[in-house]
Design a protein around this motif. Structure first.
Motif, PDB file in Angstrom:
ATOM      1  N   VAL A   5       0.849  -1.185   0.000  1.00  0.00           N
ATOM      2  CA  VAL A   5       0.000   0.000   0.000  1.00  0.00           C
ATOM      3  C   VAL A   5       0.887   1.238   0.000  1.00  0.00           C
ATOM      4  CG1 VAL A   5      -1.768   1.288   1.224  1.00  0.00           C
ATOM      5  CG2 VAL A   5      -1.831  -1.220   1.223  1.00  0.00           C
ATOM      6  N   GLU A   6       0.731   2.034  -1.042  1.00  0.00           N
ATOM      7  CA  GLU A   6       1.526   3.255  -1.189  1.00  0.00           C
ATOM      8  C   GLU A   6       0.778   4.457  -0.645  1.00  0.00           C
ATOM      9  OE1 GLU A   6       2.486   1.241  -5.411  1.00  0.00           O
ATOM     10  OE2 GLU A   6       0.606   1.753  -4.380  1.00  0.00           O
ATOM     11  N   SER A   7       1.546   5.458  -0.277  1.00  0.00           N
ATOM     12  CA  SER A   7       0.973   6.736   0.136  1.00  0.00           C
ATOM     13  C   SER A   7       1.982   7.827  -0.141  1.00  0.00           C
ATOM     14  CB  SER A   7       0.604   6.709   1.624  1.00  0.00           C
ATOM     15  OG  SER A   7       1.754   6.514   2.420  1.00  0.00           O
ATOM     16  N   GLY A   8       1.507   9.056  -0.122  1.00  0.00           N
ATOM     17  CA  GLY A   8       2.408  10.192  -0.211  1.00  0.00           C
ATOM     18  C   GLY A   8       2.451  10.899  -1.554  1.00  0.00           C
ATOM     19  N   LEU A  20       7.267   9.473  -0.760  1.00  0.00           N
ATOM     20  CA  LEU A  20       6.386   8.335  -0.972  1.00  0.00           C
ATOM     21  C   LEU A  20       6.734   7.241   0.041  1.00  0.00           C
ATOM     22  CD1 LEU A  20       6.520   8.021  -4.866  1.00  0.00           C
ATOM     23  CD2 LEU A  20       5.073   9.497  -3.459  1.00  0.00           C
ATOM     24  N   SER A  21       5.718   6.568   0.503  1.00  0.00           N
ATOM     25  CA  SER A  21       5.922   5.440   1.411  1.00  0.00           C
ATOM     26  C   SER A  21       5.100   4.250   0.943  1.00  0.00           C
ATOM     27  CB  SER A  21       5.517   5.811   2.842  1.00  0.00           C
ATOM     28  OG  SER A  21       6.373   6.790   3.380  1.00  0.00           O
ATOM     29  N   CYS A  22       5.589   3.088   1.293  1.00  0.00           N
ATOM     30  CA  CYS A  22       4.905   1.853   0.911  1.00  0.00           C
ATOM     31  C   CYS A  22       5.081   0.852   2.046  1.00  0.00           C
ATOM     32  CB  CYS A  22       5.499   1.305  -0.376  1.00  0.00           C
ATOM     33  SG  CYS A  22       4.954  -0.347  -0.824  1.00  0.00           S
ATOM     34  N   THR A  23       3.982   0.287   2.468  1.00  0.00           N
ATOM     35  CA  THR A  23       4.016  -0.693   3.544  1.00  0.00           C
ATOM     36  C   THR A  23       3.559  -2.045   3.021  1.00  0.00           C
ATOM     37  OG1 THR A  23       3.606   0.987   5.215  1.00  0.00           O
ATOM     38  CG2 THR A  23       3.161  -1.294   5.826  1.00  0.00           C
ATOM     39  N   THR A  77       8.508  -1.268   5.541  1.00  0.00           N
ATOM     40  CA  THR A  77       8.184  -0.047   4.814  1.00  0.00           C
ATOM     41  C   THR A  77       9.382   0.421   3.997  1.00  0.00           C
ATOM     42  OG1 THR A  77       6.581   0.642   6.481  1.00  0.00           O
ATOM     43  CG2 THR A  77       7.474   2.350   5.071  1.00  0.00           C
ATOM     44  N   SER A  79      10.547   3.846   1.594  1.00  0.00           N
ATOM     45  CA  SER A  79      10.203   5.233   1.299  1.00  0.00           C
ATOM     46  C   SER A  79      11.066   5.762   0.169  1.00  0.00           C
ATOM     47  CB  SER A  79      10.398   6.106   2.540  1.00  0.00           C
ATOM     48  OG  SER A  79       9.536   5.692   3.587  1.00  0.00           O
ATOM     49  N   THR A 110       0.748   5.314  -6.931  1.00  0.00           N
ATOM     50  CA  THR A 110       0.366   6.607  -6.374  1.00  0.00           C
ATOM     51  C   THR A 110       0.777   7.694  -7.360  1.00  0.00           C
ATOM     52  OG1 THR A 110       0.513   8.047  -4.417  1.00  0.00           O
ATOM     53  CG2 THR A 110       2.517   6.856  -5.022  1.00  0.00           C
TER      54      THR A 110
END
Length: 116
Positions: A5-8, A20-23, A77, A79, A110
């Motif tokens: 799951v990416e975010s940012g 950007l981050s990914c968990t 994670t 980044s 993302t």
């Protein structure tokens, strides 16, 4: 099955920064490598950065002076710190993970939009 799951992502002006981050979840196996690819308009998906479980990293030469990849193994994670962004960095950024040196997983992507 590994989920990423990416975010940012977001929209910034040229010269700005994004992180950007990914968990990763869904596995107890070591994640050998984690990293990022991107697909910019009109181009094929390209590799951007990879970091191994032990912390060794590589970054695409053309962005090496602006992008930094890092990883937190305890949190699974990865980044991507992106500085001094320019419109050519616009695209969809995908997180990637490799388990057992053969099983590849992708995030859904993302969006990054850099305006001039």
């Amino acid at each position: 099955q590994v989920q990423l799951v990416e975010s940012g992502g977001g929209a910034v002006q040229a010269g700005g920064s994004l992180r950007l981050s990914c968990t990763a979840s869904g596995t107890t196996l070591p994640i050998n490598t984690m990293g990022w690819y991107r697909q910019t308009p009109g181009k094929q998906r390209e590799w951007v950065a990879t970091i191994s479980l032990l912390g060794g990293s590589n970054v695409l030469h053309s962005v090496r002076d602006r992008f930094t990849v890092s990883r937190d193994n305890a949190k699974n994670t990865v980044s991507l710190q992106m500085n001094n962004l320019n419109p050519d960095d616009t695209g969809v950024y995908y997180c990637h993970a490799l388990v057992r040196w053969q099983d590849a997983y992708w995030g859904q992507g993302t969006q990054v939009i850099v305006s001039s």
